[in-house]
Design a protein around this motif. Structure first.
Motif, mmCIF file in Angstrom:
data_model
loop_
_atom_site.group_PDB
_atom_site.id
_atom_site.type_symbol
_atom_site.label_atom_id
_atom_site.label_comp_id
_atom_site.label_asym_id
_atom_site.label_seq_id
_atom_site.Cartn_x
_atom_site.Cartn_y
_atom_site.Cartn_z
ATOM 1 N N SER A 1 0.800 -1.390 -0.057
ATOM 2 C CA SER A 1 0.150 0.046 0.094
ATOM 3 C C SER A 1 0.878 1.238 -0.123
ATOM 4 O O SER A 1 1.795 1.282 0.674
ATOM 5 C CB SER A 1 -0.852 -0.052 1.295
ATOM 6 N N SER A 2 0.466 2.227 -0.693
ATOM 7 C CA SER A 2 1.467 3.264 -0.945
ATOM 8 C C SER A 2 0.900 4.575 -0.363
ATOM 9 O O SER A 2 1.210 5.746 -0.527
ATOM 10 C CB SER A 2 1.459 3.747 -2.504
ATOM 11 N N ALA A 3 -0.542 4.570 0.451
ATOM 12 C CA ALA A 3 -0.933 5.617 0.856
ATOM 13 C C ALA A 3 -0.341 6.084 2.058
ATOM 14 O O ALA A 3 0.012 7.642 2.109
ATOM 15 C CB ALA A 3 -2.546 5.330 1.376
ATOM 16 N N SER B 1 -1.734 7.268 -3.614
ATOM 17 C CA SER B 1 -2.464 5.913 -3.191
ATOM 18 C C SER B 1 -3.182 5.366 -4.204
ATOM 19 O O SER B 1 -3.444 4.257 -4.150
ATOM 20 C CB SER B 1 -3.474 6.342 -2.093
ATOM 21 N N GLN C 1 -1.466 12.893 -1.423
ATOM 22 C CA GLN C 1 -1.600 11.588 -0.839
ATOM 23 C C GLN C 1 -2.753 10.567 -1.646
ATOM 24 O O GLN C 1 -2.592 9.394 -1.980
ATOM 25 C CB GLN C 1 -2.063 11.622 0.682
ATOM 26 N N THR C 2 -3.823 11.414 -1.974
ATOM 27 C CA THR C 2 -4.658 10.589 -2.712
ATOM 28 C C THR C 2 -4.291 10.319 -4.076
ATOM 29 O O THR C 2 -4.634 9.110 -4.615
ATOM 30 C CB THR C 2 -6.062 11.494 -2.910
#
Length: 97
Positions: free
Chosen positions: A45-47, A77, A73-74
């Motif tokens: 997960s990259s969020a 993600s 961030q959005t």
């Protein structure tokens, strides 16, 4: 407090700096997710890493705000979702396309 005494704060959310930073982080996380997915067979997960990196980079600018960080961030993600294409490509190769 009366309506005419209210102080309104207008924070920019959609900025060129935020879009560029989000695009760069997205490309980095997609590339690393695709590499890890092809090498090991799983993605990450990259969020949360994107939010932390974005906060650290945007903190260097004095007029940055949390809305801009949220946009970055959005964007980043989405890298986890976009990198899932590797499993579709591998599946298509396995069935002969």
């Amino acid at each position: 407090m009366k309506n005419d005494e209210r102080h309104e704060l207008n924070l920019p959310e959609l900025t060129m700096r935020g879009m560029l930073l989000g695009a760069i982080l997205t490309i980095i996380f997609i590339a690393s997710n695709v590499y890890l997915g092809l090498k090991v067979g799983l993605t990450f997960s990259s969020a949360i890493p994107a939010a932390v990196i974005s906060m650290a980079i945007l903190r260097m600018f004095k007029n940055s705000n949390i809305l801009e960080n949220n946009m970055v961030q959005t964007q980043a993600s989405a890298a986890g979702t976009l990198s899932a294409i590797i499993f579709i490509i591998l599946g298509m190769l396995m069935i002969g396309f």
